[in-house]
Structures are given as C-alpha cells and as structure tokens.
Design a protein around this motif. Structure first.
Motif: not given
Length: 133
Positions: A63-70, A17-34
C-alpha cells in the motif's frame, strides 16, 4: 492518473473519488495502484489531495498513502508539501517547497527528503527557477 469523483453519485461524496495511477519510468518497475482520493476544501487558494492506494499490480510494493497540499498566500508567495508513504520498502518521501512568483517566472526552494525506517535521513536542498508559458 485516471479517476472518477463520486459527487456524481451523491452530493455528500463530492470530494471523494476512486482512482488508478500508473507509476513507472527508467529503472523503475511499472506499477498500477488502485484506491481512493479525497480533496477537502480547507480555505481559499488551497488545494489538498489525499490518496490512499491499498492495492497495486506488482504484488510486492504494498500500500501507499500520499498527501499533497498547496497554499497560495499572496499573488507572489506559494508554499506546498508532498508526503509519500510506501509500505514496501518502508520509505517516506517528502518535498516541501516555497515559490516566489513574478508574472510567469518563479524562484523556488525545495527540500527532497527520503527517510527509510531504520536508516539515515537523506536531505537534498534544491534552489531553482521555473517559467510557465
């Protein structure tokens, strides 16, 4: 996160898939990643998500790379792992977790590990309880 899985375009792309993800919060710079996401099927009771975000709106985070597995092993035992790699700053964050569940309650053990390349490893063990309503 907003995303669109490309399986609607072609069956061979059903896990991509393609995605856009918002990352932000208190004390963190707002970033949208694509970027792109991939959800392979390894086994029953497993969820895995690979995210590759080569572009972002700040122009400084890189850039950012993430892996999540459960993986659920039994009705009462689940293990998961999150690994988050950021180019700027050169930091890898990981979060292994084991959950012991009974009905809607779970005891969990988690390790929060932050490793900035060239610096000391920071490990924070967490033990707690979750309840799902």
């Amino acid at each position: 996160r907003l995303g669109y899985f490309l399986g609607r375009v072609h069956d061979a792309l059903s896990h991509v898939g393609i995605a856009a993800e918002y990352n932000g919060g208190s004390g963190v710079e707002d970033i949208v990643r694509f970027g792109a996401v991939y959800t392979p099927h390894f086994s029953d009771n497993n969820f895995t998500l690979l995210k590759i975000y080569p572009a972002e709106t700040s122009g400084t985070a890189g850039p950012q790379v993430d892996v999540f597995t459960s993986q659920r092993f039994t009705d009462w035992l689940t293990a998961s792992l999150l690994v988050d790699g950021n180019v700027k700053p050169r930091v890898v964050y990981s979060e292994p977790e084991v959950d012991l569940t009974y009905n809607n309650a779970a005891l969990f053990g988690q390790g929060r590990v932050v490793w900035q390349l060239g610096k000391k490893l920071d490990l924070q063990p967490i033990v707690g309880m979750k309840y799902t309503f």
